[in-house]
Design a protein around this motif. Sequence first.
Motif, PDB file in Angstrom:
ATOM      1  N   MET A 710       0.826  -1.199   0.000  1.00 58.32           N
ATOM      2  CA  MET A 710       0.000   0.000   0.000  1.00 58.32           C
ATOM      3  C   MET A 710       0.865   1.255   0.000  1.00 58.32           C
ATOM      4  SD  MET A 710      -1.348   2.646   1.974  1.00 58.32           S
ATOM      5  CE  MET A 710      -1.100   2.110   3.655  1.00 58.32           C
ATOM      6  N   LEU A 711       1.906   1.291   0.847  1.00 57.18           N
ATOM      7  CA  LEU A 711       2.769   2.465   0.904  1.00 57.18           C
ATOM      8  C   LEU A 711       3.572   2.627  -0.383  1.00 57.18           C
ATOM      9  CD1 LEU A 711       4.091   2.228   4.585  1.00 57.18           C
ATOM     10  CD2 LEU A 711       2.409   3.831   3.667  1.00 57.18           C
ATOM     11  N   SER A 712       4.044   1.514  -0.936  1.00 61.51           N
ATOM     12  CA  SER A 712       4.799   1.599  -2.188  1.00 61.51           C
ATOM     13  C   SER A 712       3.923   2.131  -3.302  1.00 61.51           C
ATOM     14  CB  SER A 712       5.352   0.213  -2.555  1.00 61.51           C
ATOM     15  OG  SER A 712       6.285  -0.220  -1.596  1.00 61.51           O
ATOM     16  N   TYR A 713       2.704   1.642  -3.352  1.00 58.69           N
ATOM     17  CA  TYR A 713       1.782   2.121  -4.388  1.00 58.69           C
ATOM     18  C   TYR A 713       1.479   3.604  -4.170  1.00 58.69           C
ATOM     19  CZ  TYR A 713      -2.390   2.634  -7.233  1.00 58.69           C
ATOM     20  OH  TYR A 713      -3.305   3.072  -8.164  1.00 58.69           O
ATOM     21  N   ASN A 714       1.305   3.965  -2.905  1.00 60.27           N
ATOM     22  CA  ASN A 714       1.007   5.362  -2.584  1.00 60.27           C
ATOM     23  C   ASN A 714       2.163   6.280  -2.992  1.00 60.27           C
ATOM     24  OD1 ASN A 714       1.148   7.639  -0.137  1.00 60.27           O
ATOM     25  ND2 ASN A 714      -0.917   7.256  -0.923  1.00 60.27           N
ATOM     26  N   VAL A 715       3.396   5.818  -2.732  1.00 61.43           N
ATOM     27  CA  VAL A 715       4.562   6.603  -3.131  1.00 61.43           C
ATOM     28  C   VAL A 715       4.629   6.736  -4.650  1.00 61.43           C
ATOM     29  CG1 VAL A 715       7.094   6.580  -3.217  1.00 61.43           C
ATOM     30  CG2 VAL A 715       5.913   6.098  -1.061  1.00 61.43           C
ATOM     31  N   GLN A 716       4.363   5.626  -5.338  1.00 67.02           N
ATOM     32  CA  GLN A 716       4.406   5.657  -6.798  1.00 67.02           C
ATOM     33  C   GLN A 716       3.381   6.647  -7.359  1.00 67.02           C
ATOM     34  OE1 GLN A 716       6.603   4.161  -8.704  1.00 67.02           O
ATOM     35  NE2 GLN A 716       5.694   4.934 -10.599  1.00 67.02           N
ATOM     36  N   GLN A 717       2.182   6.633  -6.792  1.00 65.28           N
ATOM     37  CA  GLN A 717       1.126   7.517  -7.283  1.00 65.28           C
ATOM     38  C   GLN A 717       1.376   8.983  -6.903  1.00 65.28           C
ATOM     39  OE1 GLN A 717      -1.519   6.551  -9.278  1.00 65.28           O
ATOM     40  NE2 GLN A 717      -0.312   4.664  -9.369  1.00 65.28           N
ATOM     41  N   ARG A 718       2.103   9.194  -5.821  1.00 65.17           N
ATOM     42  CA  ARG A 718       2.314  10.566  -5.349  1.00 65.17           C
ATOM     43  C   ARG A 718       3.674  11.133  -5.747  1.00 65.17           C
ATOM     44  NH1 ARG A 718       0.554  10.933   0.891  1.00 65.17           N
ATOM     45  NH2 ARG A 718       0.836  13.156   0.422  1.00 65.17           N
ATOM     46  N   ARG A 719       4.377  10.469  -6.642  1.00 66.86           N
ATOM     47  CA  ARG A 719       5.686  10.964  -7.079  1.00 66.86           C
ATOM     48  C   ARG A 719       5.613  12.412  -7.581  1.00 66.86           C
ATOM     49  NH1 ARG A 719      10.017   7.656  -8.410  1.00 66.86           N
ATOM     50  NH2 ARG A 719      10.399   8.899 -10.282  1.00 66.86           N
ATOM     51  N   PRO A 720       4.615  12.762  -8.458  1.00 63.19           N
ATOM     52  CA  PRO A 720       4.546  14.169  -8.885  1.00 63.19           C
ATOM     53  C   PRO A 720       4.326  15.130  -7.726  1.00 63.19           C
ATOM     54  CG  PRO A 720       3.255  12.770 -10.329  1.00 63.19           C
ATOM     55  CD  PRO A 720       3.632  11.939  -9.173  1.00 63.19           C
ATOM     56  N   GLU A 721       3.438  14.755  -6.811  1.00 62.94           N
ATOM     57  CA  GLU A 721       3.188  15.611  -5.648  1.00 62.94           C
ATOM     58  C   GLU A 721       4.443  15.775  -4.806  1.00 62.94           C
ATOM     59  OE1 GLU A 721       1.081  15.268  -1.303  1.00 62.94           O
ATOM     60  OE2 GLU A 721       0.329  13.984  -2.928  1.00 62.94           O
ATOM     61  N   ILE A 722       5.170  14.663  -4.587  1.00 62.51           N
ATOM     62  CA  ILE A 722       6.402  14.721  -3.791  1.00 62.51           C
ATOM     63  C   ILE A 722       7.439  15.606  -4.486  1.00 62.51           C
ATOM     64  CG2 ILE A 722       8.335  13.341  -2.934  1.00 62.51           C
ATOM     65  CD1 ILE A 722       6.312  11.041  -2.536  1.00 62.51           C
ATOM     66  N   ALA A 723       7.519  15.483  -5.831  1.00 59.18           N
ATOM     67  CA  ALA A 723       8.466  16.317  -6.577  1.00 59.18           C
ATOM     68  C   ALA A 723       8.131  17.798  -6.424  1.00 59.18           C
ATOM     69  CB  ALA A 723       8.450  15.903  -8.045  1.00 59.18           C
ATOM     70  N   VAL A 724       6.832  18.136  -6.509  1.00 60.93           N
ATOM     71  CA  VAL A 724       6.421  19.531  -6.344  1.00 60.93           C
ATOM     72  C   VAL A 724       6.776  20.013  -4.944  1.00 60.93           C
ATOM     73  CG1 VAL A 724       4.422  21.068  -6.238  1.00 60.93           C
ATOM     74  CG2 VAL A 724       4.611  19.384  -8.083  1.00 60.93           C
ATOM     75  N   ARG A 725       6.508  19.187  -3.905  1.00 55.52           N
ATOM     76  CA  ARG A 725       6.852  19.568  -2.538  1.00 55.52           C
ATOM     77  C   ARG A 725       8.353  19.864  -2.412  1.00 55.52           C
ATOM     78  NH1 ARG A 725       3.309  18.285   1.761  1.00 55.52           N
ATOM     79  NH2 ARG A 725       1.320  17.384   1.053  1.00 55.52           N
ATOM     80  N   MET A 726       9.169  18.994  -3.020  1.00 57.50           N
ATOM     81  CA  MET A 726      10.617  19.185  -2.929  1.00 57.50           C
ATOM     82  C   MET A 726      11.056  20.424  -3.706  1.00 57.50           C
ATOM     83  SD  MET A 726      11.911  15.216  -3.174  1.00 57.50           S
ATOM     84  CE  MET A 726      13.603  15.612  -2.729  1.00 57.50           C
ATOM     85  N   ALA A 727      10.378  20.680  -4.844  1.00 67.74           N
ATOM     86  CA  ALA A 727      10.705  21.888  -5.619  1.00 67.74           C
ATOM     87  C   ALA A 727      10.378  23.154  -4.842  1.00 67.74           C
ATOM     88  CB  ALA A 727       9.949  21.868  -6.951  1.00 67.74           C
ATOM     89  N   MET A 728       9.375  23.058  -3.945  1.00 70.83           N
ATOM     90  CA  MET A 728       8.975  24.228  -3.159  1.00 70.83           C
ATOM     91  C   MET A 728       9.737  24.317  -1.841  1.00 70.83           C
ATOM     92  SD  MET A 728       4.877  24.216  -3.855  1.00 70.83           S
ATOM     93  CE  MET A 728       4.644  25.768  -2.978  1.00 70.83           C
ATOM     94  N   GLY A 729      10.741  23.439  -1.656  1.00 69.39           N
ATOM     95  CA  GLY A 729      11.612  23.589  -0.488  1.00 69.39           C
ATOM     96  C   GLY A 729      11.521  22.489   0.551  1.00 69.39           C
TER      97      GLY A 729
END
Length: 814
Positions: A710-729
Amino acid sequence: MNTVWLDLKAYSRQLRKNYTFTFVILLMLALGAGADALMFSVAYSVLLRPLPYPNGDQLVQLNSVLSSGEPSSASWLNFKDWQAQNKSFTEMFAYVVQSSALQIDSGENARVVAVNSTANLFSTLGVKPLLGRTFLPDEDQANKACVAVLSEPLWKKSFSADPGISGKTVRLDNQPCVVIGVMPKGFSFPDGNDSGLWMPLHPVITSRGTGYLSVIGRLKPNVTVPAAKSELAVIGERLAGTYPEENQGQSIKATPYREVVTGDVSTALWALIGAVVLVQLIICANVGNMQLARAISRQREMAIRVALGARKWRIAQQLFTESLLLALTGSAIGVAIAYESLHVIKKLAANTLPRVQEIELYPQVFLALLVTGVLTAILFGLVPLFQTSEKDLESTLRENGRGINGGRRRTWMRDILVTGQLSLAVILLFGSVVLLHSLYALLQQDIGFSSQNVLTMRTSLAGETYEGQNLATSVYYPQLDRIRQLPGVESAGLVTFLPLSLGHTTADFSVVGLQNSDPQHPPKAALNAATEDYFHVLKVALVRGRFFTQSDGPATARVAIINDALAQRYFSGQDPIGRQLSFRDPDYIAHPLTIVGVVHGSRQQTLAEPPEPEIYFALRQVPPNSLWTQILLRNVMSYVVRSAGGSPESLSGTVRNSIHTVDSTETLFDVQSMDDVVSRFVQDRRLGLILLGIFAALALIVAAVGLYAMLSYNVQQRRPEIAVRMAMGARRADVLRLIAGRAFLLNAIGLAAGILGAILGSQIIARLLYGVKSWDPVTLLVTCLVLAIITLPAALIPAFRAASVNMLHALRNE
């Protein structure tokens, strides 16, 4: 039907393409189905399958109940009165089980279990022989020639399946006996005696006050057990009034024979069935979670199908067909696993479960698995269907656009499934740990003797060779003298009933010069006969007084040793040394026993029960013509030999030879170490612990895999969101905290719910525990630690993977 076939072909191709997904799901379903098949087979064979006798539910066991409320065997005269005065039973027979020496072709005596019964045993049970005949009505009368009916295994093993065995004479206990028949394969009576023989009962002891018989009756049609109990209560009161000296305060107990056979295992088996159900629910939740994740990835496909005109029932049919294919394939693999595991269960449970040899994969088990497979398919098939079909086409297409994460509703559905798995796994883990703690407590308590480096073997003297002789001086002590001279032997002794031997005899006694304040409940104790060295071999501690000595012989005053349980119960605050004990037997009224010692009590029946009052006779002083000599000293004596440091089993050959030097016809059996005797009494707990531990481990692994997936799938699906978060600091630690925090929250919720469920359901296994509380705090702490150890990697690996997302790569793909 054509559409179903097309769905199966299409889905088979998808499964082959996604082989990792297919393998994981089939593995979980197969393990669940295998556990189901195994436990269903055991429960059905032991608890639900009809007894192997026609109309077996009509069979009832009858016992005398003493004034103390303790069940007891029936005396011969009481049995005859029960038989004559009842109107509830068509037939009633009595029997006693003993060991007999069967002379085989080599001239040696082989020990066999002999059931001595009244002539109507087989007619009451309603069974026919494979060869020959069973008993004639008068063959249990006095002065009738010895006849025997063989079991099928004994016929094959000792007589090479001779078809002409009927009418041939064999030697039993050094006496001629004619074989009149052979019972069919699978016949067993009492339960577990499928390799012995049956002989007519010629009662040696006929006094009304001496109980030694087991009694079975067959109820008349339409007569219920409660009705029979009511009639037996009247008969018991009538006999107590007619024979007050022997029967005062006694009653008659009736128990369905099925309950006698199954004993106390039903609680443990139903608890294990409950564990299997929990495992199956965890697997269903996990597979449902995986199917839900897969359904999200197929949403656009489903939306397009609906847009092109597909009906919802058609999509439901496809999803159900796919789920059913997986469930039935997993069930088929599980049946194969269960079939290969059956022989392991039979071996582990050989001395623990009743009817163990009847455990098979019966058609009823396959039916149960089929129903379970269909229900499993519905459970993990319709969850994705509900999530896929609950929105209209437009919202479904929109939710599956760029940057999807599965939707909030699907997220909470997956969270519920994961926390459900964890909580159910916690319940199973808690049960395993508390049983392990209970087993440890059982093994650590004082059993009253030392079992290390001790060899035991039981003996049976043949025929009437020693009629009227003092067996102690003519047989047993000469043998012990030879055994003590053997290399590697430290000491040797004899006793009638070993500790934890499941055999014992009890009797009422009185203290000379002391008036019993409650004539309805006279003092009672277990009786044992022992040599002076017996206590030294087992290192039984002397509390006060002395042990038996060689001077305690037939010509001296009779002496006795009591255990501290008897001293505390009947001599509280007084010194019992020098007091005299008497029994109803005229010989002991004239020659009472003088107490010369008090020893530490030994566990007699089970490890979980404290020692009961016990009286030891000096073996040299047992009168040659007493009932003890006629029955016990000739049939149930046990040698105990302490080795000087080596393995006690290595002494068995030389000890056997020394015994046969004195009496070559003596039969020796149950040769084992005292450690093995003790170990046998934890086998049932150990077996339950092993099975529950396996189920708990399986549940934990499945739950951890579910959390990880479940967590792996969640990470895979949220990769764009995580990238945006990291881009914003956002820092890596922030991303790690985001993913791991959610995992720890799910763990905490699952743990809390599981512990609450474990505490609420702990009463189910409370009867199986010893020395620990069902809500033991140590067990709760260990459960939490084990869950943390198992699930921590499942939570951290996806979290670290999320913290390592390549921001530029993820945004470029988006």
